[in-house]
Design a protein around this motif. Structure first.
Motif, PDB file in Angstrom:
ATOM      1  N   ALA A   1       0.779  -1.325   0.177  1.00 40.19           N
ATOM      2  CA  ALA A   1       0.107   0.018  -0.028  1.00 40.19           C
ATOM      3  C   ALA A   1       0.890   1.362   0.158  1.00 40.19           C
ATOM      4  CB  ALA A   1      -0.756  -0.103   1.052  1.00 40.19           C
TER       5      ALA A   1
ATOM      6  N   LYS B   1       2.241   1.606  -3.415  1.00 38.81           N
ATOM      7  CA  LYS B   1       1.243   2.197  -4.413  1.00 38.81           C
ATOM      8  C   LYS B   1       0.930   3.641  -4.317  1.00 38.81           C
ATOM      9  CE  LYS B   1      -3.446   1.119  -6.136  1.00 38.81           C
ATOM     10  NZ  LYS B   1      -4.606   0.433  -5.967  1.00 38.81           N
ATOM     11  N   TYR B   2       1.047   3.951  -3.020  1.00 45.93           N
ATOM     12  CA  TYR B   2       0.778   5.445  -2.483  1.00 45.93           C
ATOM     13  C   TYR B   2       1.968   6.171  -3.228  1.00 45.93           C
ATOM     14  CZ  TYR B   2      -0.291   9.950  -0.027  1.00 45.93           C
ATOM     15  OH  TYR B   2      -0.553  11.102   0.326  1.00 45.93           O
TER      16      TYR B   2
ATOM     17  N   ILE C   1      -7.155  10.122  -4.794  1.00 48.17           N
ATOM     18  CA  ILE C   1      -7.685   8.892  -4.693  1.00 48.17           C
ATOM     19  C   ILE C   1      -6.614   7.706  -4.185  1.00 48.17           C
ATOM     20  CG2 ILE C   1      -8.678   6.797  -6.157  1.00 48.17           C
ATOM     21  CD1 ILE C   1      -9.673   8.792  -8.039  1.00 48.17           C
ATOM     22  N   ALA C   2      -5.529   7.825  -4.461  1.00 50.59           N
ATOM     23  CA  ALA C   2      -4.471   6.852  -3.861  1.00 50.59           C
ATOM     24  C   ALA C   2      -4.127   7.205  -2.538  1.00 50.59           C
ATOM     25  CB  ALA C   2      -3.246   7.014  -4.670  1.00 50.59           C
TER      26      ALA C   2
ATOM     27  N   GLU D   1      -7.088   5.366  -0.788  1.00 48.04           N
ATOM     28  CA  GLU D   1      -6.888   4.046  -0.633  1.00 48.04           C
ATOM     29  C   GLU D   1      -5.802   3.464   0.253  1.00 48.04           C
ATOM     30  OE1 GLU D   1      -6.065   3.016  -4.793  1.00 48.04           O
ATOM     31  OE2 GLU D   1      -8.394   3.021  -5.529  1.00 48.04           O
ATOM     32  N   TYR D   2      -4.968   4.233   0.433  1.00 52.25           N
ATOM     33  CA  TYR D   2      -3.659   3.765   1.168  1.00 52.25           C
ATOM     34  C   TYR D   2      -4.189   3.867   2.661  1.00 52.25           C
ATOM     35  CZ  TYR D   2       0.559   4.514   4.017  1.00 52.25           C
ATOM     36  OH  TYR D   2       1.392   4.382   4.910  1.00 52.25           O
TER      37      TYR D   2
ATOM     38  N   ARG E   1      -7.055   3.814   3.884  1.00 54.73           N
ATOM     39  CA  ARG E   1      -8.183   2.784   4.072  1.00 54.73           C
ATOM     40  C   ARG E   1      -7.393   1.376   4.321  1.00 54.73           C
ATOM     41  NH1 ARG E   1     -10.940   3.764   0.098  1.00 54.73           N
ATOM     42  NH2 ARG E   1     -10.309   2.277  -1.217  1.00 54.73           N
ATOM     43  N   GLU E   2      -6.534   1.038   3.612  1.00 56.78           N
ATOM     44  CA  GLU E   2      -5.849  -0.377   3.443  1.00 56.78           C
ATOM     45  C   GLU E   2      -5.067  -0.266   4.753  1.00 56.78           C
ATOM     46  OE1 GLU E   2      -5.109  -4.202   1.964  1.00 56.78           O
ATOM     47  OE2 GLU E   2      -6.389  -2.457   1.117  1.00 56.78           O
TER      48      GLU E   2
END
Length: 671
Positions: A41, A44-45, A614-615, A618-619, A621-622
């Motif tokens: 995560a 990805k971020y 958005i990233a 998502e980060y 939240r993960e």
């Protein structure tokens, strides 16, 4: 039995402790997986933060400037304000959309591949010339769109609708909306190249040559016959004589010629220029506006030209008595006048009548001072018809005419017209035999036969017989001038052909009839300008060049890009960053040249703020999910540790008790 029970307890606790250890190992493995997910995560971020998107700035089909993510589709979107780019793969193949690849395959299978390809993109090679025409009540074209004083002129009636004229010019099928009949036209340019039109051109060229030779011999004969008689006039012309002198000299010359071959011809000239013999026929006419009974039955008042003319009966005739008028200051004048009666055999709009030149008489001293009766003649004359036995004359038959004295220019005009009329008309008016010598007569008749043969062949091309019913000349009455003079036969005149052969002729002429129609139109207003038109009917050379560039580049080799890839920003970024594809750009000459994306002001790299947000979400939240699960595993691990500790203590206690019991037993039996 106590020992056995203890042993059973130990086995149970040992099993529980082994299970706890296994569970502990599983929790530890799960925690390791959570750590890996947390790292992914984070990566990805970090990628979203560190990897900018490729963007392109161009114009959408509506002409609005926009900045959007670079994709294959956005790179190749058409607008006349956009630069034309393309992608080429490592094998040199030009990359196109699946739709363009299909269009290309269809186009190259057609008779005219490029035209077909352009048609697929809403382009048509045509003209707006015919669509600008005004139409009459029957829907027929009357004018090719030119304005006259702010309004469309209807000076030309073509006899066909603008839609049909366009098909005539471009070629194709046209269905008449009134009759439902379909007509097939070859098109203007193609018709000019047909064998039928080539045949017509040859026939009409032969016809013109035969006519010109015939006319040349005729004019030579006329010049030979009358040249010597005109020599005096030519000398007089060079002397600068006035128009009246020239006219009188021409009249005398014609009369002298009339004693031989031009007998009586001057009477025709006098009819054409009768106003020279009667100057009172010149000038302007003012119609009477009213006629009424005067003070008694012997008096009539005619209102014309702003004046009231009073006429008194004198036996069976009327004579002028007075005229009343109002001057500019509003003063009314009444003036006694007399009328000098004139005979008139050609009164306007009347078979017979009376003409009075208005005169005024008064006494005035002469140069010696003696009183003398003076007469002034007016510049007007009153023309009245004969009255019926009862009632008043018709007001429309009464008018006042200005008397304008003839000028020298009037005589000069008559002289030139009459002189030209002699040369043009006299020969055929009085016949061949009276005008030419024996030698020239043979040559003329031979040329005449050649001319008539050429005319007959041309007429036969129109599928009609060539009549020979005008004396022995073989020319129809309706194609001669007013004096039966020689004219070029009208087989090249559209109106004459339409009248003689109909609006929709058959045979050979049907194939070239549209050319006659269009030539008449073009003769008045020039030939249409052809151009590539877009869907709106606008001339669009830019769009035509764009898709021509595309078509020609595809001919050198191309490959279709799947629709999914064509709309993917990641796909085109991967192609460009890894060298799987390179860019090309079409220049103003339509040549495709290599192009580096970073050199273009249209293509830029930019962090996508929305993608970063958005990233980040998502980060977060993960990570929250991983942390929550990790906490639960920690609690489970702690519970297992506590349980393991209790089990271990109890295990040790039982083991110790068993050991003591074993010692006592062994001591007992050993004793």
């Amino acid at each position: 039995m106590g020992l056995a029970a203890s042993q059973a307890q130990l086995l149970t606790m040992t099993s529980r402790m082994s299970a706890n250890e296994l569970r502990t190992q599983m929790i530890s493995e799960e925690k390791r997986r959570l750590a890996t997910a947390s790292s992914a995560a984070s990566d990805k971020y970090a990628m979203a933060l560190d990897s900018p998107h490729m963007m392109i700035t161009n114009y959408n089909p509506a002409g609005v400037k926009q900045t959007q993510q670079l994709t294959f589709n956005s790179l190749n979107s058409y607008n006349k304000l956009n630069n034309q780019y393309g992608l080429v793969d490592s094998l040199g193949r030009f990359l196109v959309s699946e739709k363009e690849a299909t269009n290309f395959q269809i186009a190259i299978a057609s008779a005219d591949p490029l035209t077909t390809f352009l048609n697929m993109h809403g382009l048509e090679y045509g003209t707006t010339y015919f669509t600008n025409m005004a139409t009459n009540a029957d829907g027929e074209a009357t004018y090719p769109g030119y304005l006259v004083n702010g309004e469309y002129s209807d000076s030309i009636s073509i006899g066909h609708s603008p839609e049909e004229l366009k098909v005539m010019y471009l070629g194709g099928a046209y269905t008449d909306p009134k009759t439902g009949v379909e007509k097939i036209y070859s098109g203007y340019e193609k018709t000019l190249e047909t064998a039928t039109f080539k045949q017509f051109e040859q026939l009409i060229e032969e016809y013109y040559m035969a006519y010109d030779n015939y006319e040349r011999l005729v004019q030579a004969a006329i010049k030979e016959d009358i040249g010597d008689k005109m020599s005096d006039l030519e000398t007089l012309e060079k002397s600068g004589a006035t128009g009246k002198v020239l006219y009188d000299a021409l009249k005398n010359t014609v009369n002298r010629m009339g004693e031989k071959s031009f007998d009586g011809y001057f009477e025709e000239i006098k009819e054409n220029f009768a106003w020279l013999e009667d100057p009172y026929q010149s000038g302007e006419v003012t119609r009477a506006t009213a006629v009424k009974q005067g003070a008694d039955n012997n008096e009539i008042i005619i209102t014309a030209n702003g004046m009231d003319y009073t006429l008194r009966r004198n036996g069976d005739n009327y004579s002028l008595a007075s005229v009343k008028y109002t001057d500019e200051e509003g003063t009314v004048h009444t003036q006694n006048i007399s009328g000098q009666r004139q005979s008139n055999d050609s009164l306007q709009n009347n078979d017979k009548g009376l003409a009075y030149v208005l005169t005024e008489q008064f006494n005035a001293p002469d140069e010696q001072g003696n009183m003398q009766l003076q007469t002034i003649t007016s510049n007007e004359r009153l023309i009245i018809p004969e009255w019926p036995a009862d009632g008043l004359p018709d007001v429309d038959g009464i008018f006042v005419q200005d008397i304008s004295p003839l000028t020298d220019e009037d005589y000069l005009e008559a002289y030139n017209s009459a002189k030209n009329s002699i040369a043009e008309n006299a020969f055929y008016h009085y016949g061949l035999d009276a005008m030419v010598t024996d030698s020239s007569e043979v040559a003329i008749k031979d040329a005449k036969n050649v001319y008539h043969t050429a005319a007959a062949r041309l007429s036969q091309f129109y599928k009609s017989d060539f009549k020979k019913d005008h004396k022995d000349y073989g020319i129809d009455e309706d194609i001669l001038g007013p004096n039966n003079e020689l004219e070029r036969y009208k087989l090249d005149d559209l109106d004459f052909i339409k009248e003689r052969y109909g609006e929709d002729p058959g045979g050979n002429f049907k194939a070239i009839y549209p050319v006659f129609i269009l030539d008449r139109l073009f003769g008045e207003h020039a030939e249409p300008q052809m151009a590539w038109l877009n869907e709106k009917g606008e001339v669009d050379d830019h769009k035509k060049q764009w898709y021509t560039n595309l078509f020609e580049r595809m001919q050198k080799g191309h490959k279709a890009v799947e629709d999914g890839c064509a709309s993917s920003p990641e796909w085109i970024k991967l192609q460009l960053q890894n060298g799987y594809a390179v860019m090309e750009q079409a220049d103003f000459e339509g040549e495709w040249k290599p192009f580096i994306a970073t050199n273009s002001t249209d293509i830029t790299e930019k962090n996508n703020a929305q993608a970063i947000v958005i990233a980040e979400a998502e980060y977060n939240r993960e990570i929250a999910k991983i942390q929550n699960k990790d906490k639960r595993l920690d609690l489970q691990m702690k519970a297992l540790d506590t349980e393991h500790s209790v089990l271990q203590n109890e295990y040790n206690s039982i083991q110790a008790a068993m050991n003591k019991n074993m010692e006592r037993v062994f001591k007992y039996f050993s004793a």
